[in-house]
Design a protein around this motif. Structure first.
Motif, PDB file in Angstrom:
ATOM      1  N   SER A   1       0.840  -1.208   0.000  1.00 13.65           N
ATOM      2  CA  SER A   1       0.000   0.000   0.000  1.00 13.65           C
ATOM      3  C   SER A   1       0.872   1.254   0.000  1.00 13.65           C
ATOM      4  O   SER A   1       0.516   2.263  -0.619  1.00 13.65           O
TER       5      SER A   1
ATOM      6  N   ARG B   1      -3.907   0.510  -5.150  1.00 14.68           N
ATOM      7  CA  ARG B   1      -3.240  -0.640  -4.528  1.00 14.68           C
ATOM      8  C   ARG B   1      -3.203  -1.887  -5.421  1.00 14.68           C
ATOM      9  O   ARG B   1      -2.154  -2.551  -5.512  1.00 14.68           O
TER      10      ARG B   1
ATOM     11  N   ALA C   1       9.055  -9.149   6.380  1.00 15.68           N
ATOM     12  CA  ALA C   1       7.604  -9.105   6.522  1.00 15.68           C
ATOM     13  C   ALA C   1       7.251  -8.544   7.885  1.00 15.68           C
ATOM     14  O   ALA C   1       8.023  -8.652   8.837  1.00 15.68           O
TER      15      ALA C   1
ATOM     16  N   ARG D   1       2.670  -9.011   6.235  1.00 13.67           N
ATOM     17  CA  ARG D   1       2.712  -8.111   5.077  1.00 13.67           C
ATOM     18  C   ARG D   1       4.143  -8.023   4.556  1.00 13.67           C
ATOM     19  O   ARG D   1       5.074  -7.780   5.331  1.00 13.67           O
TER      20      ARG D   1
END
Length: 297
Positions: free
Chosen positions: A2, A12, A31, A35
Motif C-alpha cells: 500500500s 493498490r 515481513a 505483510r
C-alpha cells in the motif's frame, strides 16, 4: 505494498499486478505481521527504470526521503522532525557545504553506529556554533537534541539531492506537515487557489523587472505560506525585503529559515516574535490581511 501504491500514485491493486507480471519487480526483504516489506531504494530505482506509475523521478526520490523521515516518528516528535531537519538544511545553506562533509553519507537506514553518530553530531554542533553564534536560525534546535538525530542529517542530504537544493528540500518537508502529524500547521496551509490569486494580484515579477525594490509584510505569518507563495513569483529576490511577525516563537524560527532558504538576504529579513509588526526596515508595499495598506498603486 500500500505504501508503494501511495509512493507511485497508483491504486493498490496496480502494485499487485506489477509484482505478478514483472519478474524484475524487487523482492520483499522482510515481513511485518504477514505483510511483505520492500527496500524503498530498490522500488524507486525500479519505478524510474520502467517508467511505471504516475510520479516523476524527482518526486520519487523526494518521497523516498520523506518515507524515511515519517518512519522515524516512533523516535522523534513531529515538531522535532520539522525543526531539526529544517535547521540542518539551513545550516547547510549558511555554511555553504554539505552535511556529508561530517560523515553524513552513510545510509540513514543502516545499523546504528553510536560512535560515528556522536562524532557527526558534535561536528554539526560546532558548525552551528560558529555560523549561527547569535542563534538566529539553527543553534537552539540542534542543541535541543542529541546524537540520536544523526540519521536526520543523512535524510536531509537525501532530500537536498532529490530536490536539487536546500530550499526545495525544505518546501517538500513543509508540504508534508500533515503526513508528519503536525495537524495544527496543516490547518494554516494556504490553498492553491488563494496562492494563485495573490500572485496574480501582486505581479511581483513584473515590478521587479522594472527595477523596483519591494517590501512584503505579514503580521500573522505562521509558517510563511502566503509570503513564500509570493516569493515563488520573484526570481530576483535581492530587491525584496520581508517583514513578518507571529506570537509563536517556534513558528517564527521555522519561517525565518524558510525565507532565508528562499533567497532573501539576512540583511533584508526580519521575522519577529510578537503580536505587533514593527516596521523597522521599510514601509511595506504589500501586507497580510491585518497589516498596513500598500504604499503605492
Amino acid at each position: 505494498m500500500s505504501d508503494i501504491a501511495t509512493f507511485a500514485r497508483v491504486k493498490r491493486p496496480v502494485v499487485s499486478t506489477w509484482r505478478r507480471r514483472h519478474p524484475d519487480f524487487p523482492a520483499a526483504v522482510s515481513a511485518n505481521s504477514g505483510r511483505p516489506l520492500f527496500d524503498g531504494a530498490q522500488v524507486t530505482d525500479w519505478l524510474i527504470a520502467t517508467g511505471l506509475g504516475n510520479a516523476a523521478p524527482q518526486e520519487l526520490r523526494s518521497e523516498l526521503a520523506l518515507f524515511g523521515i515519517i518512519a522515524l516518528r516512533n523516535r522523534f516528535t513531529p515538531w522535532q522532525l520539522v525543526e531539526t531537519l529544517g535547521s540542518l538544511l539551513c545550516l547547510r545553506r549558511l555554511d555553504g557545504r554539505p552535511l556529508a562533509d561530517d560523515g553524513a553519507n552513510a545510509s540513514p537506514t543502516s545499523p546504528p553506529d553510536a560512535e560515528a553518530d556522536e562524532a557527526l553530531w558534535s561536528a554539526l554542533l560546532r558548525r552551528a556554533e560558529r555560523i549561527d553564534a547569535e542563534d538566529d536560525f539553527v543553534l537552539r534546535e540542534l542543541r535541543a537534541i542529541d546524537a540520536t538525530a544523526a540519521p536526520l542529517a543523512r535524510l536531509a542530504e537525501d532530500l537536498v539531492e532529490s530536490a536539487y537544493d536546500e530550499r526545495g528540500a525544505y518546501e517538500w518537508l513543509l508540504a508534508a506537515r500533515s503526513r508528519l502529524g503536525l495537524d495544527s500547521l496543516a490547518a494554516d496551509a494556504v490553498t492553491p487557489e488563494l496562492r494563485s490569486l495573490l500572485t496574480q494580484l501582486t505581479d511581483l515579477g513584473v515590478r521587479l523587472e522594472r527595477g523596483e525594490s519591494l517590501t512584503l509584510a505579514d503580521p500573522h505569518v505562521r509558517v510563511g505560506d502566503l509570503l513564500a507563495a509570493l516569493l515563488d513569483d520573484a526570481e530576483d529576490r535581492d530587491r525584496v525585503t520581508v517583514l513578518a511577525a507571529d506570537p509563536d516563537d517556534r513558528l517564527t524560527r521555522i519561517t525565518r529559515r524558510r525565507f532565508l532558504l528562499a533567497g532573501v538576504s539576512e540583511l533584508d529579513l526580519d521575522v519577529q516574535t510578537g503580536s505587533d509588526l514593527e516596521e523597522r526596515f521599510a514601509d511595506p508595499y504589500l501586507a497580510g490581511p491585518d497589516g498596513p495598506a500598500p504604499s503605492s498603486d
